[in-house]
Design a protein around this motif. Structure first.
Motif, PDB file in Angstrom:
ATOM      1  N   ALA A   1       0.981  -1.087  -0.113  1.00 57.77           N
ATOM      2  CA  ALA A   1      -0.110  -0.241   0.063  1.00 57.77           C
ATOM      3  C   ALA A   1       1.353   0.998   0.032  1.00 57.77           C
ATOM      4  CB  ALA A   1      -0.185  -0.219   1.230  1.00 57.77           C
ATOM      5  N   ALA A   2       1.709   0.896   0.433  1.00 61.87           N
ATOM      6  CA  ALA A   2       2.519   2.254   0.784  1.00 61.87           C
ATOM      7  C   ALA A   2       3.956   2.745  -0.001  1.00 61.87           C
ATOM      8  CB  ALA A   2       3.963   2.182   2.163  1.00 61.87           C
ATOM      9  N   TYR A   3       3.589   1.453  -0.957  1.00 59.64           N
ATOM     10  CA  TYR A   3       5.043   1.977  -2.269  1.00 59.64           C
ATOM     11  C   TYR A   3       3.542   1.952  -3.333  1.00 59.64           C
ATOM     12  CZ  TYR A   3       6.669   0.248  -6.867  1.00 59.64           C
ATOM     13  OH  TYR A   3       7.749   0.666  -7.520  1.00 59.64           O
ATOM     14  N   ASN A   4       2.427   2.357  -3.515  1.00 57.66           N
ATOM     15  CA  ASN A   4       1.411   2.162  -4.178  1.00 57.66           C
ATOM     16  C   ASN A   4       0.850   3.564  -4.438  1.00 57.66           C
ATOM     17  OD1 ASN A   4       0.715  -0.279  -5.484  1.00 57.66           O
ATOM     18  ND2 ASN A   4      -0.618  -1.256  -4.054  1.00 57.66           N
ATOM     19  N   LEU A   5       1.276   4.578  -2.908  1.00 60.48           N
ATOM     20  CA  LEU A   5       0.737   5.531  -2.499  1.00 60.48           C
ATOM     21  C   LEU A   5       2.022   6.335  -3.008  1.00 60.48           C
ATOM     22  CD1 LEU A   5      -1.112   7.384  -1.028  1.00 60.48           C
ATOM     23  CD2 LEU A   5       0.192   6.877   0.375  1.00 60.48           C
TER      24      LEU A   5
ATOM     25  N   TYR B   1      -3.107   8.690  -4.458  1.00 61.99           N
ATOM     26  CA  TYR B   1      -4.416   9.022  -3.354  1.00 61.99           C
ATOM     27  C   TYR B   1      -4.020   6.440  -3.482  1.00 61.99           C
ATOM     28  CZ  TYR B   1      -6.462  12.813  -3.034  1.00 61.99           C
ATOM     29  OH  TYR B   1      -6.994  14.110  -3.387  1.00 61.99           O
ATOM     30  N   GLY B   2      -3.069   6.256  -4.040  1.00 57.48           N
ATOM     31  CA  GLY B   2      -2.697   5.476  -3.803  1.00 57.48           C
ATOM     32  C   GLY B   2      -3.760   4.302  -4.346  1.00 57.48           C
ATOM     33  N   GLU B   3      -4.064   3.096  -3.520  1.00 52.16           N
ATOM     34  CA  GLU B   3      -5.405   2.336  -3.911  1.00 52.16           C
ATOM     35  C   GLU B   3      -6.251   2.610  -2.779  1.00 52.16           C
ATOM     36  OE1 GLU B   3      -4.043  -1.751  -0.653  1.00 52.16           O
ATOM     37  OE2 GLU B   3      -2.653  -0.995  -2.027  1.00 52.16           O
ATOM     38  N   THR B   4      -6.668   4.019  -2.521  1.00 53.59           N
ATOM     39  CA  THR B   4      -7.301   4.090  -0.673  1.00 53.59           C
ATOM     40  C   THR B   4      -8.640   4.675  -1.425  1.00 53.59           C
ATOM     41  OG1 THR B   4      -7.176   6.390  -0.964  1.00 53.59           O
ATOM     42  CG2 THR B   4      -5.584   4.950   0.346  1.00 53.59           C
ATOM     43  N   ARG B   5      -9.164   4.900  -2.417  1.00 53.14           N
ATOM     44  CA  ARG B   5     -10.091   5.456  -3.461  1.00 53.14           C
ATOM     45  C   ARG B   5     -10.782   4.293  -5.188  1.00 53.14           C
ATOM     46  NH1 ARG B   5     -10.298  11.881  -3.423  1.00 53.14           N
ATOM     47  NH2 ARG B   5      -9.780  12.042  -0.933  1.00 53.14           N
ATOM     48  N   PRO B   6     -10.980   3.287  -4.809  1.00 56.72           N
ATOM     49  CA  PRO B   6     -11.203   2.445  -5.856  1.00 56.72           C
ATOM     50  C   PRO B   6     -12.319   2.204  -6.396  1.00 56.72           C
ATOM     51  CG  PRO B   6     -11.284   0.926  -3.758  1.00 56.72           C
ATOM     52  CD  PRO B   6      -9.990   2.229  -3.092  1.00 56.72           C
ATOM     53  N   ILE B   7     -13.219   2.714  -7.031  1.00 56.44           N
ATOM     54  CA  ILE B   7     -14.497   2.749  -8.490  1.00 56.44           C
ATOM     55  C   ILE B   7     -15.159   1.220  -8.174  1.00 56.44           C
ATOM     56  CG2 ILE B   7     -14.230   5.103  -8.947  1.00 56.44           C
ATOM     57  CD1 ILE B   7     -13.535   4.166 -11.734  1.00 56.44           C
ATOM     58  N   ALA B   8     -13.918   0.235  -8.094  1.00 59.24           N
ATOM     59  CA  ALA B   8     -14.679  -0.642  -8.520  1.00 59.24           C
ATOM     60  C   ALA B   8     -13.926  -2.013  -7.698  1.00 59.24           C
ATOM     61  CB  ALA B   8     -14.349  -1.685 -10.013  1.00 59.24           C
ATOM     62  N   SER B   9     -14.855  -2.612  -7.481  1.00 57.86           N
ATOM     63  CA  SER B   9     -14.314  -4.492  -6.600  1.00 57.86           C
ATOM     64  C   SER B   9     -12.831  -4.966  -7.447  1.00 57.86           C
ATOM     65  CB  SER B   9     -14.907  -5.014  -6.089  1.00 57.86           C
ATOM     66  OG  SER B   9     -14.708  -6.280  -5.437  1.00 57.86           O
ATOM     67  N   ASN B  10     -11.538  -4.751  -6.525  1.00 52.06           N
ATOM     68  CA  ASN B  10     -10.882  -5.578  -7.340  1.00 52.06           C
ATOM     69  C   ASN B  10     -10.549  -7.793  -7.521  1.00 52.06           C
ATOM     70  OD1 ASN B  10      -8.379  -3.700  -7.661  1.00 52.06           O
ATOM     71  ND2 ASN B  10      -9.052  -3.096  -5.877  1.00 52.06           N
ATOM     72  N   THR B  11     -11.708  -7.887  -7.498  1.00 54.13           N
ATOM     73  CA  THR B  11     -12.112  -9.523  -6.896  1.00 54.13           C
ATOM     74  C   THR B  11     -13.453  -9.410  -7.692  1.00 54.13           C
ATOM     75  OG1 THR B  11     -12.508  -8.845  -4.859  1.00 54.13           O
ATOM     76  CG2 THR B  11     -10.581  -9.302  -5.483  1.00 54.13           C
ATOM     77  N   LYS B  12     -13.638 -10.609  -7.842  1.00 58.48           N
ATOM     78  CA  LYS B  12     -15.177 -11.178  -7.873  1.00 58.48           C
ATOM     79  C   LYS B  12     -16.302 -11.293  -7.044  1.00 58.48           C
ATOM     80  CE  LYS B  12     -13.950 -12.435 -12.831  1.00 58.48           C
ATOM     81  NZ  LYS B  12     -13.269 -13.872 -13.797  1.00 58.48           N
ATOM     82  N   PRO B  13     -16.892 -11.885  -6.673  1.00 58.24           N
ATOM     83  CA  PRO B  13     -17.907 -11.879  -5.929  1.00 58.24           C
ATOM     84  C   PRO B  13     -17.445 -13.335  -5.253  1.00 58.24           C
ATOM     85  CG  PRO B  13     -19.385 -11.518  -7.901  1.00 58.24           C
ATOM     86  CD  PRO B  13     -17.970 -11.229  -8.006  1.00 58.24           C
ATOM     87  N   ASP B  14     -16.362 -13.908  -5.654  1.00 56.63           N
ATOM     88  CA  ASP B  14     -16.107 -15.959  -5.246  1.00 56.63           C
ATOM     89  C   ASP B  14     -14.722 -14.825  -5.156  1.00 56.63           C
ATOM     90  OD1 ASP B  14     -14.670 -15.038  -7.508  1.00 56.63           O
ATOM     91  OD2 ASP B  14     -15.577 -17.300  -8.715  1.00 56.63           O
ATOM     92  N   GLY B  15     -14.296 -13.920  -4.898  1.00 56.72           N
ATOM     93  CA  GLY B  15     -12.960 -14.051  -4.445  1.00 56.72           C
ATOM     94  C   GLY B  15     -11.416 -13.955  -5.710  1.00 56.72           C
ATOM     95  N   SER B  16     -12.009 -14.934  -7.058  1.00 54.08           N
ATOM     96  CA  SER B  16     -10.876 -14.333  -6.928  1.00 54.08           C
ATOM     97  C   SER B  16     -10.939 -12.780  -8.110  1.00 54.08           C
ATOM     98  CB  SER B  16     -11.588 -15.979  -8.558  1.00 54.08           C
ATOM     99  OG  SER B  16     -12.495 -14.876  -9.069  1.00 54.08           O
ATOM    100  N   ASP B  17      -9.908 -12.815  -8.834  1.00 54.95           N
ATOM    101  CA  ASP B  17      -9.215 -11.691  -9.382  1.00 54.95           C
ATOM    102  C   ASP B  17      -9.870 -11.375 -10.278  1.00 54.95           C
ATOM    103  OD1 ASP B  17      -7.121  -9.795  -9.810  1.00 54.95           O
ATOM    104  OD2 ASP B  17      -6.547 -10.526 -11.156  1.00 54.95           O
TER     105      ASP B  17
END
Length: 218
Positions: free
Chosen positions: A138-142, A171-187
């Motif tokens: 997270a810090a690297y992404n920021l 803002y790094g990963e702190t303000r997503p506008i979509a889920s990074n994973t599917k409902p089943d937890g897969s990418d």
């Protein structure tokens, strides 16, 4: 010719004569209380009419009288879009993997988009923000997102936009506008791509517009 600027009073109107690809300012006026104004155009000329008002994006319309053989009265509505604080995604601002360097495609997209908006609206102040998905630290992404936002502002200042009108924010990963994973937890690669975005938000307006510096050579 008569224009109605979305029934807004106090809209600034600038009339430019276009000659040899140059725009020469001919007249300034404001719309009346009913949003109307009248203007006479000479035959065999090209004109550009620019409308602006604090709190709104500027707009323009071209008027060509070169092919008209008789006097006429024309009516046309010209709308102004209100400036709001919502973030606007700049499409296709792409970076190479793990890099803050703008690609040639990204530079072209900025030049045809936000750069033109800033030139046409010299009174606005914008925040340019960069965002990532949640892969990696997270810090690297920021930090990476901050460097990417600064890359965009540097490109714009090189094109003549005053730095006082630009705020770079990662803002790094702190303000997503979509889920990074599917409902089943897969990418979910498609959703991740939506989160790796660059946005601009109008955060203020200058008391008076500033001049655009000449562009530097690439």
């Amino acid at each position: 010719k008569s224009f109605n600027s979305d029934f807004l009073d106090g809209v600034d109107i600038e009339l430019y004569l276009i000659e040899d690809s140059m725009e020469v300012l001919m007249e300034r006026k404001k719309t009346a209380a009913d949003g109307m104004y009248l203007m006479d155009f000479e035959p065999d000329r090209e004109y550009r009419v620019v409308l602006s008002r604090p709190g709104f994006f500027s707009n323009s319309i071209d008027v060509d009288t070169r092919n008209r053989t008789k006097s006429d009265t024309l009516f046309q509505n010209v709308g102004l879009s209100e400036i709001s604080g919502r973030a606007i995604v700049i499409d296709n601002i792409l970076f190479d993997f793990d890099s803050s360097l703008l690609t040639s495609e990204a530079k072209a997209r900025i030049s045809s988009g936000i750069l033109n908006t800033l030139k046409e609206n010299p009174h606005i102040i914008v925040e340019l923000s960069a965002h990532t998905d949640n892969k990696g630290d997270a810090a690297y992404n920021l930090n990476l997102s901050q460097e990417r936002a600064e890359s965009v502002t540097t490109f714009l200042t090189d094109k003549g936009i005053k730095i006082s009108r630009l705020v770079a924010k990662g803002y790094g990963e702190t303000r997503p506008i979509a889920s990074n994973t599917k409902p089943d937890g897969s990418d979910d690669p498609e959703s991740r791509a939506l989160n790796r975005r660059t946005e601009f938000t109008i955060i203020g307006e200058l008391d008076r517009p500033v001049e655009i510096d000449d562009e530097e050579e690439d």
